[in-house]
Structure formats: structure tokens, C-alpha cells
Design an enzyme around this catalytic site. Structure first.
Site, short mmCIF file in Angstrom:
data_model
loop_
_atom_site.label_atom_id
_atom_site.label_comp_id
_atom_site.label_asym_id
_atom_site.label_seq_id
_atom_site.Cartn_x
_atom_site.Cartn_y
_atom_site.Cartn_z
N GLY A 1 44.07 -0.05 19.93
CA GLY A 1 45.00 0.33 20.99
C GLY A 1 45.44 -0.91 21.74
CB ILE A 16 53.61 18.13 49.74
CG1 ILE A 16 53.28 16.80 50.42
CG2 ILE A 16 54.78 18.83 50.44
CD1 ILE A 16 54.35 15.74 50.26
CD GLU A 45 56.24 0.81 25.94
OE1 GLU A 45 56.39 -0.40 25.74
OE2 GLU A 45 56.79 1.68 25.27
#
Length: 389
Positions: free
Chosen positions: A140, A346, A372
Site C-alpha cells: 500500500g 449538529i 493518495e
């Protein structure tokens, strides 16, 4: 939904053409994508028709010059498109980013003229969707530890191995794939190739059942004695890893823009909800606890946008963006994660159900601190820049 008043517009000045791009993609996102967001999320269906429409608008060949059928725009426009899409559906924004910034851009940046002429027009028009294969089950962040091999047999390379977590791995018809051509050279023995789905021995594997970004297709790519014409080598043997790292630098700008868009979506939904939701006989927007959350979200979003568009402008100007892109990606993805968390807070109990958009933002956002290059990888890049002589 109207954009919040600040939205960094007082600090980021777009020219007329850029504003036209912003308005066009915002209108498309609101009218075409928004009504179908949860349909695609629930079904995990890749919205190929929407991608085709985006291609017709020129948004799948944003960076591609007009001579190859592209829009001939720059990274600032690219960031605008990704941000506006992510404001409504981060999944589609992710697919647009992967198609433009990874597969298509790799061919544009490093392939010879023959390969550009052959592949870019179909990618820019969305006649074909692009995929990009670097990550593997065992590699990875340590991309140099890949195991996929490419053996030169004269007029062809024979590829064997597996790629993992590949956006458009099933629907993509053109793919840029990295493979080892000389194991003794380590990272300098990795090369890049353009593959077509029609090549014998090239198939898709398992489609991932994901937490978020569910409309953006993610699968394995499998190469079983896949025969690739020698002329589909991008550049020269041994250049694949360095090419991929440069592509990821630009990709970090798109993830930063995606993060800013997601954070903007969270903020806009939170402002609207707080004005309408009443508790103790008044809108919850009148409570200081809610106001502080909104203030933090807006301030951090503004900072993220400034970092993102600074990096995009630097890229358009041909400057080194390694540090700027990592800082933008790190900060924007982290504040987007915080914004999604605060938005759910909220909304309270309603933030936990799928009838409101913040539930999906909360699931989608986690990928942004991973894809990324993880936040930790970005910190390594930033620290190395500080510590180098």
C-alpha cells in the site's frame, strides 16, 4: 443549495472562464447528480451514464489538450470541478478525480505521442473510462514492494500479478499499470504500461463492499500471463515508479479539492439545518455551542481551500508541488473528517439516518485520509522537506 457566504471567495479570485466552469459543474451536480445520490449509494452501482454526461461536458478530459479531444484546462479548473462535485456526491468526485488525475494524466504526462494519440481522445470523451493500478494486496504505502511482474519477450511483455483497491477496476476499459521489469533494481526496476481490458489474461477480480464512496467502483485487477504489446510501455523501463510518484503529487491536489467540497457540503447542510431545527423554542443556530462549531468549520474550510488552490496554481505554473500538495491534502482531508463529524453532531439523531446528507458525508470522508497517500505519509513528506540540508 446556495453556497455559504464566505466560502473563501473573498480570498480566491477566479477569472471569468473559471467561474463559468464552476457554475456549469455546480448546476450539473445539483440537477443531475443530487436526485440520484442515495440510489447509487444504496445499490453501489457505478453511475456510468453520469460519467458519460460529464465526458460530454469536457470534465473527463479536463487536463487534456484540445488536440487530443480534451478541454485543455489546468489544475485550478480541475480542482473547481472536483470540489463542486464533492459538495453533492464525493463518490462521483472521486471517480472523476481518478479518471482525470491518475490514468489519463499518466498517459498525458509520460507516454509518447503515439500512445497519446491512441488513448487520450477516448478517455477525454468518456468513450472509455480509465483505471490506474499501483496498489497491491501486500503493498500500500510501501508501493515499491509490489510483486506484479512484466517479462519482456521481444514484441510483448507478459504481466502476472494482482492489483488491489483499483477505482474503475471493472468498468474501466483502459488502465495504466505498474509492474516489475527488473527486480534487482528495486524501485528503479518498476515500469508502467497502458493496458486494454480486451487484452488476453486481463480480468477484474473482487469488487469491494465499502463503508463509503460506494458509487465509485473499487475492484481488483488480475493479470494471468497478460500479453501487452511492447509499444505500450510508458517511457522507458525502470521509470514507472518515479512516474507514479509524480502522478500522485498531482492526485493529492484533487483529493484536497474533494475534501474541501465534502467539508463545504457538510457546512452548508449544517447551516441550513441549524436555522430550521428548533429546540427550547428557538432555532439551534442561536445556541453558542452550534455557532462555535459552524465558525470552526468555516474557518478550516477557508484555510483548506487556500492551500488547495495555491497548490493547483503552482502546478499550473510548472513549479515543484511536492510540499504544497502534501500540505493541502493532509490539512484538507483532516478538516473534512472533522467537519463531517461536527455535522452529524449538529444534526443529532437525524445525522445518524440516511434521510439527511451528512450521514453519507460521514461515511465517505474516511477514505480521504487514506487514499493518495495516508495522512502519516504526508507528514513524512512535509517533515523530510523541513529536515533536508
Amino acid at each position: 443549495m446556495e453556497e455559504t457566504k464566505t466560502a473563501a471567495n473573498f480570498l480566491i479570485e477566479f477569472d471569468e472562464d473559471q467561474l463559468a466552469v464552476k457554475n456549469t459543474i455546480r448546476e450539473f451536480a445539483e440537477e443531475v447528480i443530487k436526485p440520484a445520490v442515495m440510489l447509487y449509494d444504496e445499490s453501489q452501482e457505478f453511475p456510468i451514464e453520469i460519467m458519460k454526461q460529464l465526458g460530454e461536458l469536457g470534465f473527463l478530459g479536463i487536463l487534456v489538450p484540445e488536440k487530443y479531444g480534451g478541454a485543455g484546462m489546468g489544475y485550478v479548473e480541475y480542482a473547481i470541478v472536483v470540489e463542486e462535485l464533492a459538495r453533492v456526491d464525493p463518490s462521483i468526485a472521486l471517480s472523476v478525480a481518478a479518471h482525470n488525475g491518475l490514468c489519463t494524466n499518466h498517459i498525458l504526462a509520460f507516454a509518447n505521442e503515439e500512445l497519446k494519440q491512441k488513448y487520450l481522445p477516448d478517455l477525454a470523451s468518456a468513450k472509455k473510462i480509465g483505471a490506474w493500478g499501483l496498489t497491491e494486496p501486500s503493498s500500500g504505502s510501501d508501493a515499491g514492494a509490489m510483486q506484479t511482474t512484466a517479462v519482456n519477450e521481444g514484441g510483448y511483455y507478459i504481466l502476472n500479478g494482482t492489483k488491489n483497491f483499483i477505482t474503475h477496476g471493472k468498468s474501466g476499459e483502459t488502465a495504466v499499470v505498474m509492474a516489475i521489469t527488473d527486480k534487482s533494481k528495486g524501485k528503479k526496476g518498476i515500469s508502467a504500461f497502458v493496458l486494454e481490458k480486451s487484452f488476453a489474461g486481463f480480468t477484474s477480480g473482487k469488487k469491494e463492499n465499502k463503508l463509503g464512496m460506494r458509487a465509485s467502483e473499487t475492484t481488483q485487477l488480475i493479470f494471468d500471463n497478460c500479453k501487452v504489446p511492447a509499444e505500450n510501455l510508458i517511457g522507458y523501463e525502470g521509470e514507472g515508479f518515479s512516474q507514479a510518484m509524480k502522478i500522485l503529487e498531482g492526485g493529492r491536489i484533487s483529493i484536497a479539492a474533494l475534501s474541501a467540497g465534502l467539508a463545504a457540503g457538510c457546512l452548508e447542510a449544517s447551516v441550513a439545518y441549524s436555522k430550521n431545527r428548533k429546540q427550547f423554542d428557538k432555532p439551534i443556530s442561536e445556541f453558542q455551542g452550534i455557532q462555535f462549531k459552524l465558525a470552526d468549520m468555516e474557518t478550516e474550510l477557508t484555510a483548506a481551500r487556500l492551500l488547495t488552490y495555491k497548490a493547483a496554481k503552482m502546478k499550473d505554473d510548472g513549479k515543484d508541488i511536492a510540499l504544497a500538495a502534501s500540505m493541502a491534502k493532509l490539512f484538507a482531508s483532516e478538516i473534512a473528517t472533522k467537519a463531517a463529524n461536527e455535522a452529524v453532531q449538529i444534526f443529532g439523531g437525524y445525522g445518524f439516518v440516511k434521510d439527511y446528507p451528512v450521514e453519507k458525508f460521514y461515511r465517505d470522508v474516511k477514505l480521504l485520509t487514506i487514499g493518495e497517500g495516508t495522512s502519516e505519509v504526508q507528514k513524512i513528506i512535509i517533515a523530510r522537506n523541513q529536515l533536508q540540508d
